[in-house]
Design a protein around this motif. Sequence first.
Motif, mmCIF file in Angstrom:
data_model
loop_
_atom_site.group_PDB
_atom_site.id
_atom_site.type_symbol
_atom_site.label_atom_id
_atom_site.label_comp_id
_atom_site.label_asym_id
_atom_site.label_seq_id
_atom_site.Cartn_x
_atom_site.Cartn_y
_atom_site.Cartn_z
ATOM 1 N N VAL A 25 2.581 10.807 4.542
ATOM 2 C CA VAL A 25 2.674 9.326 4.596
ATOM 3 C C VAL A 25 1.510 9.043 5.748
ATOM 4 C CG1 VAL A 25 3.730 7.317 5.357
ATOM 5 C CG2 VAL A 25 4.721 8.844 3.520
ATOM 6 N N LEU B 85 -1.940 6.819 6.029
ATOM 7 C CA LEU B 85 -2.175 5.777 6.821
ATOM 8 C C LEU B 85 -3.267 5.703 7.868
ATOM 9 C CD1 LEU B 85 1.608 5.111 7.854
ATOM 10 C CD2 LEU B 85 0.101 3.482 6.408
ATOM 11 N N VAL C 121 9.733 3.821 6.731
ATOM 12 C CA VAL C 121 9.332 4.656 5.641
ATOM 13 C C VAL C 121 10.341 5.866 5.675
ATOM 14 C CG1 VAL C 121 7.879 5.684 3.980
ATOM 15 C CG2 VAL C 121 6.845 3.944 5.685
ATOM 16 N N VAL D 170 9.096 9.169 -1.373
ATOM 17 C CA VAL D 170 9.436 8.086 -0.535
ATOM 18 C C VAL D 170 10.985 7.587 -1.187
ATOM 19 C CG1 VAL D 170 9.202 5.972 0.677
ATOM 20 C CG2 VAL D 170 7.237 7.372 0.420
ATOM 21 N N ILE E 177 5.142 1.459 12.463
ATOM 22 C CA ILE E 177 5.768 2.174 11.452
ATOM 23 C C ILE E 177 6.408 3.397 11.824
ATOM 24 C CG2 ILE E 177 5.083 3.358 9.143
ATOM 25 C CD1 ILE E 177 1.998 1.734 9.577
ATOM 26 N N CYS F 160 11.526 9.062 4.192
ATOM 27 C CA CYS F 160 10.809 10.385 3.072
ATOM 28 C C CYS F 160 12.010 11.252 2.784
ATOM 29 C CB CYS F 160 9.592 10.785 3.728
ATOM 30 S SG CYS F 160 8.311 10.141 4.148
ATOM 31 N N ILE G 242 11.544 1.970 1.681
ATOM 32 C CA ILE G 242 10.568 1.188 2.357
ATOM 33 C C ILE G 242 11.211 -0.020 2.934
ATOM 34 C CG2 ILE G 242 8.352 0.119 2.898
ATOM 35 C CD1 ILE G 242 7.344 1.809 0.431
ATOM 36 N N LYS H 287 0.908 -1.105 0.122
ATOM 37 C CA LYS H 287 -0.041 -0.143 -0.013
ATOM 38 C C LYS H 287 0.907 1.160 -0.140
ATOM 39 C CE LYS H 287 -4.042 -2.075 2.223
ATOM 40 N NZ LYS H 287 -5.099 -1.833 1.206
ATOM 41 N N LEU H 288 1.970 1.211 0.678
ATOM 42 C CA LEU H 288 2.792 2.251 0.804
ATOM 43 C C LEU H 288 3.320 2.491 -0.386
ATOM 44 C CD1 LEU H 288 4.207 1.674 4.271
ATOM 45 C CD2 LEU H 288 3.004 3.686 3.689
ATOM 46 N N ILE I 79 8.192 6.636 10.650
ATOM 47 C CA ILE I 79 8.311 7.542 9.178
ATOM 48 C C ILE I 79 9.261 8.715 9.446
ATOM 49 C CG2 ILE I 79 7.051 8.630 7.384
ATOM 50 C CD1 ILE I 79 4.527 7.606 8.958
#
Length: 205
Positions: free
Chosen positions: A98, A102, A87, A46, A142, A89, A49, A29-30, A144
């Motif tokens: 992001v 989510l 993740v 991004v 997660i 960025c 990942i 999905k990301l 980020i």
Amino acid sequence: MEQQTWDMDFLRPEVQQEYQDCIMVLAEKLRQFAEQQQAELHRELVSQIAWRLKSEQSILAKLRRKKREKTNDNIYRYINDLAGIRVVCLYLDDVDRVRTFLEKLPDIRVLKIKDFIKKPKNSGYQSLHMQVQFPNMRKVEIQIRTMGMDYWSVMEHELQYKKKSKIGRSLHKELLACASDMRRMDERMQNMRRLLDKQHRENTE
């Protein structure tokens, strides 16, 4: 040894597969979101990942730090990052993009958000942490962050074992200074990108 005789539920193949499936769903999905944003923004959103399942050694070490007994129940109750996705960025505002994406995902419940970007840890660590839960009750953490924050985190971990040496205190101060430098760099790079975006919009109007 104690670690070899204990039947850790998390290490069972079927349980590991459930967590792995959750990770892969999120990662895909990301990836799709990053591609969509790249097409809309005409730039990369991004950089990376990555994901992992926590090792037995790391689990036991975390239980010791939390001063919790070594039980399966305590693992699921007190360790939120058994499965993790990172993740990375390019810009600060991409972290928010992001996060918003989510938060809007169906069938994935956001349980907790810790914003160590707005309020960094005492060590200088910066990152946005989100704990999400899937319909099968499995949880994934997660992280980020920007490329600068990720670089700082890698180097801080690399230097961790030296913190107890004679130069530990000065090393801690230097890491804090580097974290501040990284944050200023992130802000400057974002400002430059915004200026370029504004110029591009004006030229195309």
